[in-house]
Design an enzyme around this catalytic site. Sequence first.
Site, PDB file in Angstrom:
ATOM      1  N   LYS A   1       0.848  -1.188   0.000  1.00  0.00           N
ATOM      2  CA  LYS A   1       0.000   0.000   0.000  1.00  0.00           C
ATOM      3  C   LYS A   1       0.890   1.246   0.000  1.00  0.00           C
ATOM      4  O   LYS A   1       1.890   1.296   0.724  1.00  0.00           O
ATOM      5  CB  LYS A   1      -0.874  -0.033   1.260  1.00  0.00           C
ATOM      6  CG  LYS A   1      -1.952   1.039   1.335  1.00  0.00           C
ATOM      7  CD  LYS A   1      -2.712   0.902   2.660  1.00  0.00           C
ATOM      8  CE  LYS A   1      -3.930   1.795   2.720  1.00  0.00           C
ATOM      9  NZ  LYS A   1      -4.659   1.656   4.004  1.00  0.00           N
TER      10      LYS A   1
ATOM     11  N   SER B   1      -9.530   1.582   2.709  1.00  0.00           N
ATOM     12  CA  SER B   1      -8.637   2.293   1.829  1.00  0.00           C
ATOM     13  C   SER B   1      -7.602   1.414   1.119  1.00  0.00           C
ATOM     14  O   SER B   1      -7.087   1.810   0.078  1.00  0.00           O
ATOM     15  CB  SER B   1      -7.901   3.374   2.622  1.00  0.00           C
ATOM     16  OG  SER B   1      -7.099   2.793   3.636  1.00  0.00           O
TER      17      SER B   1
ATOM     18  N   SER C   1      -9.902  -0.618   6.917  1.00  0.00           N
ATOM     19  CA  SER C   1      -9.172  -0.468   5.656  1.00  0.00           C
ATOM     20  C   SER C   1      -8.458  -1.717   5.147  1.00  0.00           C
ATOM     21  O   SER C   1      -8.015  -1.745   4.006  1.00  0.00           O
ATOM     22  CB  SER C   1      -8.164   0.678   5.760  1.00  0.00           C
ATOM     23  OG  SER C   1      -8.826   1.914   5.590  1.00  0.00           O
TER      24      SER C   1
END
Lengths: 498, 489
Positions: A82, A157, A181
């Site tokens: 990420k 996310s 997330s």
Amino acid sequence: MSPNQLTITQALDKLRKNEFSSVELTQACLDRIEQTDTKLKAFITVTKDEALKVAKNADEIYQKQPEKINDYPLLGVPVSIKDLYSTKGILTSAGSNILKNYIPPYDATVVKKLKNAGAVIIGKTNLDAFAHGSSTEASDFFTTLNPWNLEYLPGGSSGGSAASVISDQTIFSIGTETGGSIRQPAAWCGIVGLKPTYGRVSRYGVIAMASSLDSPGPMCKTVEDTAIVLNVLAGHDPLDSTSSSVPLVDYTAALNQNLKGLTIGYCEKYLNKPVQPAVAQAIRDALKTFSGLGANIKTIELMDPKYAVAVYTVLQRAEVSSNLARYDGIRYGHSVLRNKKYQPEDIIDVYNETRAAGFGEEAKRRIMLGTYTLSAGYYDAYYLKAQKARTKICRDFEKAFDKVNLIVGPTSPSTAQKVGARNKNPMFGEMEDILVEPSTIAGLPGINLPCGFGNNLPIGLQIIGPQFKENKIIQAAYAYEQATDWHKKRPKIASVAG
Amino acid sequence: MPYYPVIGLEIHIQLKTQTKMFCGCSAEIWPPAAKALGGKAAAPNTHTCPTCLGLPGALPTINKRAVEQVIRMGLALNCTINQNSYFERKNYFYPDLPKGYQISQHRKPLCVNGQLPVNGQIVGITDVHLEEDTGKSIHEKLQPTTYNLQPTNGEHTLLDFNKSGIPLMEVVSEPDIHSAEQAVAYCKLIQQIVRFLGISDGDMEKGQMRCEVNVSVARLASDIATQQDSNSATQPHSCTATQLHSKLRQNLPPTTYHLPPYRVEIKNLNSFRFVQKAIEYEIQRQTEALENGEHLIQETRGFDEEKEITFSQRSKEQAHDYRYFPEPDLPPMKLSDKEIERLRAQIPELPHEAKRRLVDKLGLKPSQAEIISREQSTLSYFDQLVKLNLLTDKAANLIVNQPELIEQYSPQELVNYLEKQAVEQIGDENALMQIARKIIEANPKPVKDYKSGKETALQFLVGQMMRETKGKAEPQKAADILKVVLKRN
């Protein structure tokens, strides 16, 4: 089967047997990215050259120093990360315009651990800017699409990470969770995502969202892979004072243990509206599976999750407002001062111009709300009250865990939502994360497992455990996974260019 | 009508630790090696890392040594130690504050409720807390082409983050000080104490100690009662607790006073002289303003070092709301009784304590005690002299009047030297006696004159002595010896 479709366990096995090299495995992932990512848009950065170099080094060890192979538990295995993790020499944007040119001089502890374990970093994945969101639609760059249906969102996310795993662009990925997330995108994309106990995995080098909640964790194709990666990531870090020194266990030892004597609780509140009927049904079916595996199933009472959402919203925004203060255009990142024609009135003008252009809508909304709740005269009414309520939520879970070992429920009230869904509703994320925010607030570990399909999109089941009981969660998750086929399903993505 | 100055101080002191407050960077930004080169600071931005530069994702860790030093300071100032103290974030924007917040303390500082006797009067210590220093802004005119950024009116601000994250201790006093002199005495004592504790050099020129003063002027309560004054020195903030508090502790003014409803903060005073000048200026300015019927407001003022005046920087309305909240990156501290007692045991005798001992127990004059207790090295030198059986008065005089001897000799060497000198002196006296007898025998007329009361005759005899000794004898000593011999004669 192409090498990029494998799990960590399978890939490591074939690398050891020399059925293919790490360079071939890495190249297979890079090829898959090239074929699919113009559509999916899971990656912000693909580090092709660096990845192939690291893969080549891994191959050297496989071929010339086999005695050292066991020192590297992820030797030659591709991973996507990420874009919230600081990666030395590699763009680290947080999905935001204000950091779109920021190249850090240091590695996050998690990144360091992955490198030391021999993993091959193939790129950085998309996210809602600064992890503010549950869809990737709040990314300042582009929206990642759900590999199961390109008209749908992957969740967020860590949406880029989830999409990259289920589309076999990588063998596994690393996400972060503050309030859903990891688990929510894992649910919407149909993969395994583990949010460890707060403090189990170091936050050092993870661009902070809400410091008292942020939890880095693995996003994988199977529970076994998750245990392998957690073994690499977990542990106290002298650079993160909030990381825990609770003794570590071998998480892979929790695999292959049966569920006899284990009590699993569930709460009816977590199965009512707004939970979609198909989602609720999948969870009831899963409970039957657990029962069939020997676990005792028990209903429990938990506080209405709406309170956790309120607490989460206040605390997270407060911390965000402070954590984003450093992006001021003075030392790094986007700055209005780079515009040669710009003549600032004063320093406040520099801040205003830089931050107005560098932050997206969601970041601005959160900064404003958080600033408000910390302001003189409001602190007691919002921040302090939320902290007290947080303690109550923790007690509520402690009481529940007196009666049961683990709690099972839906991860998200729904399957993936359509592209554009978030734009209409600023509280979109909070509603999608309503079932994960209570455990987040209490700092508890939780895992998402694929447990069915609705509307041809994956349904996610979560298992929550007491603090530092990741091994119990992995035990139950593995047993369930072995009894079902959901984790083997893959979307058919047309191999298209453009 | 007299106004009564009410003064409180906030003193920032950089702690002398090896590493910075929240990262592993070296805190020695004044390298000892560079001292020889005129105390030059380290090159800008050479003592930095992701944490003290506020890079995305970097986290703080607590420098335990700095915490211990602050606790020692708190104990030295008779404070209570908050055993569950924690850090908070103080949020504000400034280019030399890299995170957009300073890690500081607000609701639970390490040390609270202390007191310090300054010249016989007690000054209350509100708290002693720990925070991190900011970077340094260097405002200068530059050639526009020097840097890649746009200059504003030919001026640039350069940033040096070497001092960013250096442990900074803040000592906050109660408004218990009532004159510029007392304020300076307080500052000096604080400086001496940190030096005695070895926790800072407190060098104001290097910015290791910075003072902020809060000044307001109050009307005496009795005046107000008789005058029905409507000006600022009336009710809203009349703080009876403080009055009582102060009254108990001090030789109070003729009567009590009301804490004024405003205060003026003067920031960044980097010498004792400036502290004195700034306070004097403010007392005068505020007194005049009130006498002219002006309404004084809460504000922050700067000090113009050249003109020695203060100037307004911002008013209360423009004041920051720092939005303090507990630093989520750092767990609360847990300080055990055992730990605190261990630190208490490490506190040496402090300058004001030593001064009292020298006066009360050793009978020195306060002026002597003041000089001797100013520095720990001098005090320890004095104590060693006394231990070596030198008379306290003699030792004190030596240190006060002949500091060059201290530089030259160790205490033992000095005592040896003094003994040798005494022996030589006795030898000298014997020789002078003999010469005196000789001269008396050779000059019967002046001797007779002297004995009959003619004092001037002695001068002649002294002159003979001087001639005989080729001017080596001290005239006074020669006279004394002559008198002794004449008496016996």
